[in-house]
Scaffold this motif. Structure first.
Motif, PDB file in Angstrom:
ATOM      1  N   GLU A 247      61.972  53.832 152.135  1.00 25.83           N
ATOM      2  CA  GLU A 247      60.574  53.237 152.459  1.00 25.83           C
ATOM      3  C   GLU A 247      59.545  54.269 151.524  1.00 25.83           C
ATOM      4  O   GLU A 247      58.208  54.176 150.910  1.00 25.83           O
ATOM      5  N   LYS A 248      60.281  55.426 151.622  1.00 31.56           N
ATOM      6  CA  LYS A 248      59.066  56.632 150.912  1.00 31.56           C
ATOM      7  C   LYS A 248      59.467  56.854 149.746  1.00 31.56           C
ATOM      8  O   LYS A 248      58.172  57.410 148.793  1.00 31.56           O
ATOM      9  N   GLU A 249      60.132  56.120 148.865  1.00 29.23           N
ATOM     10  CA  GLU A 249      60.385  56.070 147.242  1.00 29.23           C
ATOM     11  C   GLU A 249      58.862  54.782 146.644  1.00 29.23           C
ATOM     12  O   GLU A 249      58.945  54.468 147.110  1.00 29.23           O
ATOM     13  N   ASP A 250      57.945  56.132 146.127  1.00 36.31           N
ATOM     14  CA  ASP A 250      57.642  55.007 145.236  1.00 36.31           C
ATOM     15  C   ASP A 250      57.334  54.865 143.784  1.00 36.31           C
ATOM     16  O   ASP A 250      55.958  54.517 143.723  1.00 36.31           O
ATOM     17  N   ALA A 251      58.298  55.690 143.341  1.00 29.91           N
ATOM     18  CA  ALA A 251      57.551  56.283 141.450  1.00 29.91           C
ATOM     19  C   ALA A 251      58.867  55.115 140.999  1.00 29.91           C
ATOM     20  O   ALA A 251      58.829  54.374 140.311  1.00 29.91           O
ATOM     21  N   VAL A 252      60.267  54.975 141.918  1.00 30.81           N
ATOM     22  CA  VAL A 252      60.907  54.185 141.463  1.00 30.81           C
ATOM     23  C   VAL A 252      61.266  52.874 141.422  1.00 30.81           C
ATOM     24  O   VAL A 252      62.070  53.396 143.034  1.00 30.81           O
ATOM     25  N   GLY A 253      61.710  52.755 140.633  1.00 31.71           N
ATOM     26  CA  GLY A 253      61.217  50.985 141.753  1.00 31.71           C
ATOM     27  C   GLY A 253      62.862  50.363 141.661  1.00 31.71           C
ATOM     28  O   GLY A 253      63.425  50.898 139.729  1.00 31.71           O
ATOM     29  N   ILE A 254      63.578  49.293 141.472  1.00 32.70           N
ATOM     30  CA  ILE A 254      64.732  48.766 141.403  1.00 32.70           C
ATOM     31  C   ILE A 254      65.092  48.445 140.118  1.00 32.70           C
ATOM     32  O   ILE A 254      66.248  48.701 139.565  1.00 32.70           O
ATOM     33  N   LYS A 255      64.032  47.971 139.544  1.00 32.54           N
ATOM     34  CA  LYS A 255      63.535  47.550 137.818  1.00 32.54           C
ATOM     35  C   LYS A 255      64.714  48.986 137.197  1.00 32.54           C
ATOM     36  O   LYS A 255      64.826  48.281 136.243  1.00 32.54           O
ATOM     37  N   ASP A 256      62.950  49.899 137.099  1.00 25.14           N
ATOM     38  CA  ASP A 256      64.294  50.739 136.994  1.00 25.14           C
ATOM     39  C   ASP A 256      65.166  51.167 136.418  1.00 25.14           C
ATOM     40  O   ASP A 256      66.274  51.807 135.881  1.00 25.14           O
ATOM     41  N   ALA A 257      65.587  51.575 138.640  1.00 22.46           N
ATOM     42  CA  ALA A 257      67.225  52.063 138.062  1.00 22.46           C
ATOM     43  C   ALA A 257      68.056  51.142 137.520  1.00 22.46           C
ATOM     44  O   ALA A 257      69.138  51.920 136.472  1.00 22.46           O
ATOM     45  N   LEU A 258      68.278  49.484 137.836  1.00 22.51           N
ATOM     46  CA  LEU A 258      69.444  49.115 136.436  1.00 22.51           C
ATOM     47  C   LEU A 258      68.628  48.931 135.221  1.00 22.51           C
ATOM     48  O   LEU A 258      70.163  49.120 134.861  1.00 22.51           O
ATOM     49  N   GLN A 259      67.368  48.841 134.531  1.00 19.55           N
ATOM     50  CA  GLN A 259      67.500  49.467 133.191  1.00 19.55           C
ATOM     51  C   GLN A 259      68.400  50.791 132.371  1.00 19.55           C
ATOM     52  O   GLN A 259      68.150  51.028 131.661  1.00 19.55           O
ATOM     53  N   ARG A 260      68.100  51.515 133.381  1.00 27.43           N
ATOM     54  CA  ARG A 260      68.903  52.870 133.272  1.00 27.43           C
ATOM     55  C   ARG A 260      70.694  52.719 132.246  1.00 27.43           C
ATOM     56  O   ARG A 260      70.778  54.262 131.574  1.00 27.43           O
ATOM     57  N   ILE A 261      70.944  51.695 133.279  1.00 27.70           N
ATOM     58  CA  ILE A 261      72.186  51.908 132.632  1.00 27.70           C
ATOM     59  C   ILE A 261      72.960  50.291 132.164  1.00 27.70           C
ATOM     60  O   ILE A 261      71.671  49.486 132.399  1.00 27.70           O
ATOM     61  N   SER A 262      73.534  50.212 131.131  1.00 27.51           N
ATOM     62  CA  SER A 262      73.828  49.246 130.926  1.00 27.51           C
ATOM     63  C   SER A 262      75.176  48.349 131.952  1.00 27.51           C
ATOM     64  O   SER A 262      75.755  48.634 132.239  1.00 27.51           O
ATOM     65  N   LEU A 263      74.809  47.697 131.874  1.00 28.38           N
ATOM     66  CA  LEU A 263      75.308  46.775 133.245  1.00 28.38           C
ATOM     67  C   LEU A 263      76.238  45.680 132.691  1.00 28.38           C
ATOM     68  O   LEU A 263      76.976  44.467 133.772  1.00 28.38           O
ATOM     69  N   SER A 264      76.293  45.584 131.455  1.00 28.35           N
ATOM     70  CA  SER A 264      77.427  44.520 131.188  1.00 28.35           C
ATOM     71  C   SER A 264      79.279  45.275 130.930  1.00 28.35           C
ATOM     72  O   SER A 264      78.751  46.764 130.365  1.00 28.35           O
ATOM     73  N   ALA A 265      80.375  44.839 131.161  1.00 28.41           N
ATOM     74  CA  ALA A 265      81.441  45.748 130.909  1.00 28.41           C
ATOM     75  C   ALA A 265      81.245  45.522 129.736  1.00 28.41           C
ATOM     76  O   ALA A 265      80.977  45.004 128.623  1.00 28.41           O
ATOM     77  N   ALA A 266      82.153  46.691 128.975  1.00 23.91           N
ATOM     78  CA  ALA A 266      82.810  47.560 127.981  1.00 23.91           C
ATOM     79  C   ALA A 266      83.285  46.654 127.130  1.00 23.91           C
ATOM     80  O   ALA A 266      83.483  46.130 127.950  1.00 23.91           O
ATOM     81  N   VAL A 267      83.464  46.695 125.609  1.00 23.94           N
ATOM     82  CA  VAL A 267      83.808  45.706 124.871  1.00 23.94           C
ATOM     83  C   VAL A 267      85.456  46.106 125.449  1.00 23.94           C
ATOM     84  O   VAL A 267      86.064  47.548 125.523  1.00 23.94           O
ATOM     85  N   GLY A 268      86.565  45.388 125.598  1.00 20.18           N
ATOM     86  CA  GLY A 268      87.644  44.937 125.633  1.00 20.18           C
ATOM     87  C   GLY A 268      87.591  46.076 127.386  1.00 20.18           C
ATOM     88  O   GLY A 268      89.227  46.023 127.970  1.00 20.18           O
ATOM     89  N   GLU A 269      86.961  46.004 127.783  1.00 21.40           N
ATOM     90  CA  GLU A 269      86.987  46.199 129.954  1.00 21.40           C
ATOM     91  C   GLU A 269      86.815  44.670 130.431  1.00 21.40           C
ATOM     92  O   GLU A 269      86.106  44.169 129.862  1.00 21.40           O
ATOM     93  N   SER A 270      87.976  44.666 130.693  1.00 20.75           N
ATOM     94  CA  SER A 270      87.875  43.466 131.947  1.00 20.75           C
ATOM     95  C   SER A 270      87.557  43.890 133.346  1.00 20.75           C
ATOM     96  O   SER A 270      86.851  43.691 134.443  1.00 20.75           O
ATOM     97  N   GLU A 271      87.065  45.099 133.478  1.00 22.42           N
ATOM     98  CA  GLU A 271      86.916  45.173 135.216  1.00 22.42           C
ATOM     99  C   GLU A 271      85.346  44.834 134.870  1.00 22.42           C
ATOM    100  O   GLU A 271      84.397  45.839 134.307  1.00 22.42           O
ATOM    101  N   LYS A 272      84.310  44.499 136.129  1.00 22.18           N
ATOM    102  CA  LYS A 272      82.896  44.441 135.568  1.00 22.18           C
ATOM    103  C   LYS A 272      82.393  45.839 136.846  1.00 22.18           C
ATOM    104  O   LYS A 272      83.181  46.498 136.882  1.00 22.18           O
TER     105      LYS A 272
END
Lengths: 256, 256
Positions: free
Chosen positions: A172-197
């Motif tokens: 609750e004291k976090e006001d700089a980083v929203g969930i969208k910032d965190a989600l957009q920092r990394i690639s969330l799709s499985a890499a090519v050839g990777e079967s794991e989500k």
């Protein structure tokens, strides 16, 4: 069409057997008869359309017609770690997080957790939450029943953070980083050839929130401290909002 | 800090008066005393920090210190039209939609609505929902109490669709257009020089969903038919998910 989860061992090559409460539901509640169709899943991604072929006592046998290809599971795996809330709120949380699509629900104790269960009560609660998860997964037409784990300690929560591709703590004291910032920092799709989500862990505090120490411990274990907007959400709402955001970002709601 | 909504007429130039239940809450529940601080809002965007200066019977007077600038309202205006669900689910819907940030909640009757209220019961329900909205807005630290309107007919819902910049209907047979597609089709930020927020209407069916006729009538009135993902959501969950998606898209959760 009604959907039932049955243990994997009740699946044979061409038939599946439905027992007890679910058999009762088919025969007495839905009043289904021979040749009626149902959907049966092993709760782990194997889902078939089957035709009722035999009804006897508390057992229904159905002949498998074909595997359903139209899967309803998300393309990321989400674990919701929820610090135990007061009263029966955890029932709502398990139901709603299952309905939305969570893959694992991890109740845990943190510093400001108020409820305390003795061994017997904890066992009963867990049983109840797992039943709720099964029913909510059936109603939501899921292919998987999310696992509701034993109650973790805070240390255990910290220790699983590194297993996730992205671990977030709602603070609750976090006001700089929203969930969208965190989600957009990394690639969330499985890499090519990777079967794991990709795996996402979201950690939610109790009514009183996390202590500063807990928040900084989580960050030291690699968790990103995030907010879920400007308004104060109740503990039982945070999980649903976070799941909605995650699935929005990962493409379940359409869009680019 | 505790937040109270009081009618605009209880605000004077330098003081604000808190009465009845809220005064009781300040004195008896929170046990606050002279010189303690509270936040008071007129429920319409005017929110001040005030210092208690006088307590007498069921009335608390507080001296206004300053206007709070840190507003918690979203930058779009969202109306949630909810076909009346069974039981007391509408209470949860009003509570959660208020908590998330809805600006207006419009209960309505559609073809598959099951509940029927007589005039007296309807009045009581509305009173209760409005009380829930006030309390949820206080708890969520909002600056505005969402309006819970009278119960609309389906025709009335159709007639307000054109007032929104974007009107969407959640339709279970819709599988091509997700809420993200609809939200990304138009610009949701207020144009330069425009003070009014963009208005979004989201229409949610009852347990049995909408009829095909209702869906096509809505589309004829300019509503976009959308889905909220692959899993089946309960009627009481759809609004929360839609609101989360809208605020995610419009920047409340951080990101670009």
């Amino acid at each position: 069409m009604q959907r039932y989860f049955v243990p994997a061992e009740q699946f044979a090559a061409n038939t599946v057997t439905i027992k007890d409460d679910d058999a009762h539901h088919i025969v007495k509640v839905m009043r289904q008869k021979i040749d009626d169709e149902i959907i049966v899943s092993n709760g782990n991604g194997h889902t078939v359309l089957a035709k009722i072929s035999h009804i006897e006592g508390k057992e229904v046998t159905a002949t498998i017609q074909y595997e359903l290809e139209d899967k309803t599971e998300a393309n990321v795996e989400v674990w919701v770690a929820q610090s135990l809330p007061k009263g029966d709120k955890c029932e709502t949380i398990v139901q709603k997080c299952t309905e939305l699509g969570a893959d694992k629900i991890i109740p845990f104790q943190s510093v400001r957790t108020i409820v305390q269960y003795d061994q017997k009560k904890m066992h009963k609660r867990l049983e109840r939450w797992r039943k709720i998860a099964k029913e909510a997964a059936e109603q939501a037409h899921r292919d998987v029943i999310p696992e509701v784990t034993e109650i973790y300690s805070w240390k255990q929560i910290l220790s699983i953070a590194s297993e996730a591709d992205l671990a977030m703590i709602c603070y609750e004291k976090e006001d700089a980083v929203g969930i969208k910032d965190a989600l957009q920092r990394i690639s969330l799709s499985a890499a090519v050839g990777e079967s794991e989500k990709k795996k996402i862990l979201i950690i939610i505090g109790p009514e009183g929130g996390f202590t500063e120490e807990e928040a900084s411990q989580a960050e030291m274990e690699g968790c990103t401290s995030i907010h879920l907007g400007k308004r104060i959400l109740r503990t039982e709402t945070a999980g649903m909002v976070a799941l909605s955001c995650i699935y929005y970002e990962t493409g379940e709601m359409g869009g680019k």
